[in-house]
Design an enzyme around this catalytic site. Structure first.
Site, mmCIF file in Angstrom:
data_model
loop_
_atom_site.group_PDB
_atom_site.id
_atom_site.type_symbol
_atom_site.label_atom_id
_atom_site.label_comp_id
_atom_site.label_asym_id
_atom_site.label_seq_id
_atom_site.Cartn_x
_atom_site.Cartn_y
_atom_site.Cartn_z
ATOM 1 N N LYS A 190 9.221 -17.178 -9.593
ATOM 2 C CA LYS A 190 8.473 -16.125 -10.289
ATOM 3 C C LYS A 190 7.371 -16.752 -11.165
ATOM 4 O O LYS A 190 7.650 -17.687 -11.924
ATOM 5 C CB LYS A 190 9.445 -15.309 -11.157
ATOM 6 C CG LYS A 190 8.778 -14.150 -11.830
ATOM 7 C CD LYS A 190 9.749 -13.378 -12.706
ATOM 8 C CE LYS A 190 8.979 -12.353 -13.514
ATOM 9 N NZ LYS A 190 9.767 -11.804 -14.599
ATOM 10 N N ALA A 212 1.404 1.710 11.652
ATOM 11 C CA ALA A 212 1.660 1.034 10.368
ATOM 12 C C ALA A 212 0.355 0.806 9.621
ATOM 13 O O ALA A 212 -0.704 0.633 10.224
ATOM 14 C CB ALA A 212 2.357 -0.302 10.621
ATOM 15 N N LYS A 261 -11.256 -3.004 18.346
ATOM 16 C CA LYS A 261 -9.853 -3.395 18.583
ATOM 17 C C LYS A 261 -9.473 -3.325 20.052
ATOM 18 O O LYS A 261 -8.385 -3.738 20.424
ATOM 19 C CB LYS A 261 -8.925 -2.514 17.758
ATOM 20 C CG LYS A 261 -9.287 -2.506 16.272
ATOM 21 C CD LYS A 261 -8.079 -2.490 15.400
ATOM 22 C CE LYS A 261 -8.488 -2.466 13.941
ATOM 23 N NZ LYS A 261 -7.413 -2.853 13.058
ATOM 24 N N ASP A 297 -4.146 -9.088 13.240
ATOM 25 C CA ASP A 297 -4.338 -7.666 13.557
ATOM 26 C C ASP A 297 -3.423 -7.339 14.742
ATOM 27 O O ASP A 297 -3.660 -7.783 15.865
ATOM 28 C CB ASP A 297 -5.804 -7.390 13.899
ATOM 29 C CG ASP A 297 -6.069 -5.898 14.004
ATOM 30 O OD1 ASP A 297 -5.259 -5.204 14.663
ATOM 31 O OD2 ASP A 297 -7.058 -5.428 13.426
ATOM 32 N N ILE A 298 -2.358 -6.581 14.473
ATOM 33 C CA ILE A 298 -1.332 -6.335 15.496
ATOM 34 C C ILE A 298 -1.895 -5.487 16.625
ATOM 35 O O ILE A 298 -1.677 -5.760 17.810
ATOM 36 C CB ILE A 298 -0.096 -5.676 14.844
ATOM 37 C CG1 ILE A 298 0.482 -6.640 13.802
ATOM 38 C CG2 ILE A 298 0.954 -5.307 15.881
ATOM 39 C CD1 ILE A 298 1.435 -6.025 12.814
ATOM 40 N N ASN A 337 0.859 -1.198 0.000
ATOM 41 C CA ASN A 337 0.000 0.000 0.000
ATOM 42 C C ASN A 337 0.887 1.237 0.000
ATOM 43 O O ASN A 337 2.114 1.139 0.044
ATOM 44 C CB ASN A 337 -0.970 -0.023 1.191
ATOM 45 C CG ASN A 337 -0.236 -0.016 2.512
ATOM 46 O OD1 ASN A 337 0.386 0.976 2.878
ATOM 47 N ND2 ASN A 337 -0.266 -1.125 3.229
HETATM 48 N N1 CTP Z 1 -3.725 -2.556 12.273
HETATM 49 C C1 CTP Z 1 -2.884 -3.537 12.731
HETATM 50 N N2 CTP Z 1 -2.871 -4.762 12.113
HETATM 51 C C2 CTP Z 1 -3.668 -5.011 11.055
HETATM 52 C C3 CTP Z 1 -4.527 -3.994 10.567
HETATM 53 C C4 CTP Z 1 -4.525 -2.769 11.194
HETATM 54 O O1 CTP Z 1 -2.150 -3.316 13.699
HETATM 55 N N3 CTP Z 1 -3.626 -6.201 10.472
HETATM 56 C C5 CTP Z 1 -3.761 -1.279 12.989
HETATM 57 C C6 CTP Z 1 -3.195 -0.102 12.219
HETATM 58 O O2 CTP Z 1 -1.817 0.054 12.507
HETATM 59 C C7 CTP Z 1 -4.021 1.045 12.757
HETATM 60 C C8 CTP Z 1 -5.360 0.411 13.081
HETATM 61 O O3 CTP Z 1 -5.121 -0.980 13.200
HETATM 62 O O4 CTP Z 1 -3.493 1.543 13.956
HETATM 63 C C9 CTP Z 1 -6.433 0.651 12.075
HETATM 64 O O5 CTP Z 1 -6.004 0.326 10.785
HETATM 65 P P1 CTP Z 1 -6.958 0.507 9.548
HETATM 66 O O6 CTP Z 1 -6.251 0.043 8.326
HETATM 67 O O7 CTP Z 1 -7.534 1.897 9.568
HETATM 68 O O8 CTP Z 1 -8.137 -0.443 9.955
HETATM 69 P P2 CTP Z 1 -8.466 -1.947 9.602
HETATM 70 O O9 CTP Z 1 -8.241 -2.792 10.805
HETATM 71 O O10 CTP Z 1 -7.743 -2.371 8.384
HETATM 72 O O11 CTP Z 1 -10.042 -1.868 9.385
HETATM 73 P P3 CTP Z 1 -10.862 -1.448 8.054
HETATM 74 O O12 CTP Z 1 -10.364 -2.359 6.970
HETATM 75 O O13 CTP Z 1 -12.264 -1.706 8.461
HETATM 76 O O14 CTP Z 1 -10.593 0.007 7.813
#
Ligand code: CTP
Length: 412
Positions: A287, A273, A343, A306-307, A209
């Site tokens: 590849k 992140a 979360k 999800d960290i 991303n």
């Molecule tokens: N985050 C994380 N690990 C993941 C996804 C997200 O630690 N696998 C953390 C990001 O670092 C941020 C928060 O969760 O602090 C929200 O991230 P965001 O991308 O806005 O949310 P998502 O969990 O991806 O939810 P959505 O897809 O519904 O926006």
């Protein structure tokens, strides 16, 4: 806030020197005393008279004036200050500082000081991006010199890009972070995640991303400046490792989680992140070749850990404060509240990243802080539009104040 703090302001030659007049006014309003050193080039843009009138002090301009040396030599000028601020800091003065050249009063004071120094660079975009300036700024940062800005925008020379001096409000925030709370977080262990994650498709391709890592890296820097012991777990970014921070480089979400877990215990965790939500279930070992199959390839994805949720849910070693970001393109407040609840973290910093805001990859942002209230509705604070380094400084100060009211118990 800056009552009785003594600022030595060095004004070098750039069109942004006019903003230094506003900076002096605001510093005086906050109770600081300001003494100015004006370079010869700086005097082409602002006069000693205007600096002197606003600072209510003598303005120092000439290294070899015997009267000045007798009254206040270059060593005393820095000895007499709590902080040296260079605003605007030109490419030339930055180069002299990096090389240790002392050929005028400003450069000599900067070489002779043992005080903290904050620079607010201002120059044409190509000068800022030139390899020599990149090297010099990296060198100053490695020497522990603090930096605020520059901002990206339209410039006096008619060009557009990074190089505009930070606004006085942002410079004040950086000065306050450097002075008021310095050492306020010493002994505090802070974990920060930053940047994107790359999830491999095969050895040469990945899902990623556009996260630049600028905000996460600025947060790590701001906490280190307040004396915290900071570990930064960084996905692939173009940002340099912040000085005074332990940086662990990772690529995937799974590696990022493992590095975070290995860093615990921590007192504060800030997840800035942009972690990829999914990874390819079975990355190809070689590849993927176009001719390998008649059909177009399809990618089977699996959910990444999800960290933020993981750190929030931990029992024994949950950080005292777990903070996440919510990057939203619509319904910012509603999504932030939902994310905070889902979360189970303590704070969420929400921002609008729709393309019109330029927040993604840009140098500034407008954030809304949601603080969870057990059993109640989260409290929201709307922050003004600030540079990413000013946001980082404000967050670090906010956390220092929060921890002061509820100190961290010593952990083994
Ligand atoms: N985050 C994380 N690990 C993941 C996804 C997200 O630690 N696998 C953390 C990001 O670092 C941020 C928060 O969760 O602090 C929200 O991230 P965001 O991308 O806005 O949310 P998502 O969990 O991806 O939810 P959505 O897809 O519904 O926006």
């Amino acid at each position: 806030m800056l009552q009785s703090k003594r600022i030595l302001l060095i004004v070098a030659g750039g069109i942004a020197a006019y903003k230094s007049l506003e900076l002096i006014r605001r510093l005086k309003e906050r109770g600081a005393s300001v003494r100015c050193v004006l370079t010869a080039a700086g005097a082409e843009f602002v006069t000693p008279l205007s600096l002197g009138a606003l600072s209510e002090d003598k303005v120092y301009t000439d290294l070899f004036s015997l009267t000045d040396e007798a009254e206040m030599g270059h060593i005393e000028l820095s000895r007499d200050a709590d902080l040296l601020v260079v605003a605007p800091a030109t490419a030339n003065l930055i180069a002299k500082m990096a090389a240790g050249i002392a050929d005028d009063l400003a450069a000599t004071v900067l070489l002779a000081t043992d005080k903290k120094v904050l620079i607010a660079p201002a120059m044409n975009v190509r000068m800022w991006e030139h390899a020599a300036t990149r090297r010099n700024v990296a060198c100053l940062e490695a020497d522990g010199i603090l930096c605020v800005g520059p901002e990206t925008g339209a410039m006096a020379c008619g060009e557009y890009g990074p190089g505009r001096m930070a606004e006085p409000a942002d410079i004040i925030a950086a000065i306050e972070a450097a002075l008021v709370n310095s050492g306020a977080l010493s002994g505090t262990r802070v974990l920060v995640t930053s940047g994107p994650t790359y999830e491999p498709i095969d050895p040469v391709r990945f899902i990623g991303n556009r996260s630049s890592g600028k905000q996460g890296h600025a947060i790590a820097t701001a906490f280190a400046q307040l004396g915290a012991h900071v570990t930064l777990v960084a996905g692939p970014t173009a940002e340099a490792d912040p000085p005074g921070v332990t940086t662990i480089h990772v690529e995937t979400a799974q590696q990022m989680l493992a590095a975070c877990e290995a860093t615990l215990p921590a007192d504060v965790a800030i997840c800035a992140a942009a972690v990829a939500d999914w990874r390819v279930a079975k990355p190809a070992p070689e590849k993927i070749k176009k001719g390998a199959s008649k059909n177009e390839p399809t990618l089977a994805l699996v959910r990444n850990p999800d960290i933020l949720a993981n750190l929030s849910a931990r029992k024994k070693d949950r950080p005292r404060l777990v903070i996440g970001f919510a990057a939203e393109t619509e319904k910012v407040e509603q999504n932030a509240r939902e994310k905070l609840a889902r979360k189970q973290c303590d704070w969420i910093l929400a921002n609008d990243v729709s393309s019109k805001t330029g927040a993604f990859g840009g140098d500034s942002n407008t954030l809304h802080l949601f603080v969870a209230k057990p059993g109640g509705q989260a409290k929201v604070e709307h922050w003004p539009h600030l540079s990413k380094s000013a946001i980082a400084a404000r967050l670090a100060e906010r956390i220092a104040t929060t921890l002061k009211t509820k100190p961290i118990k010593a952990k083994s």
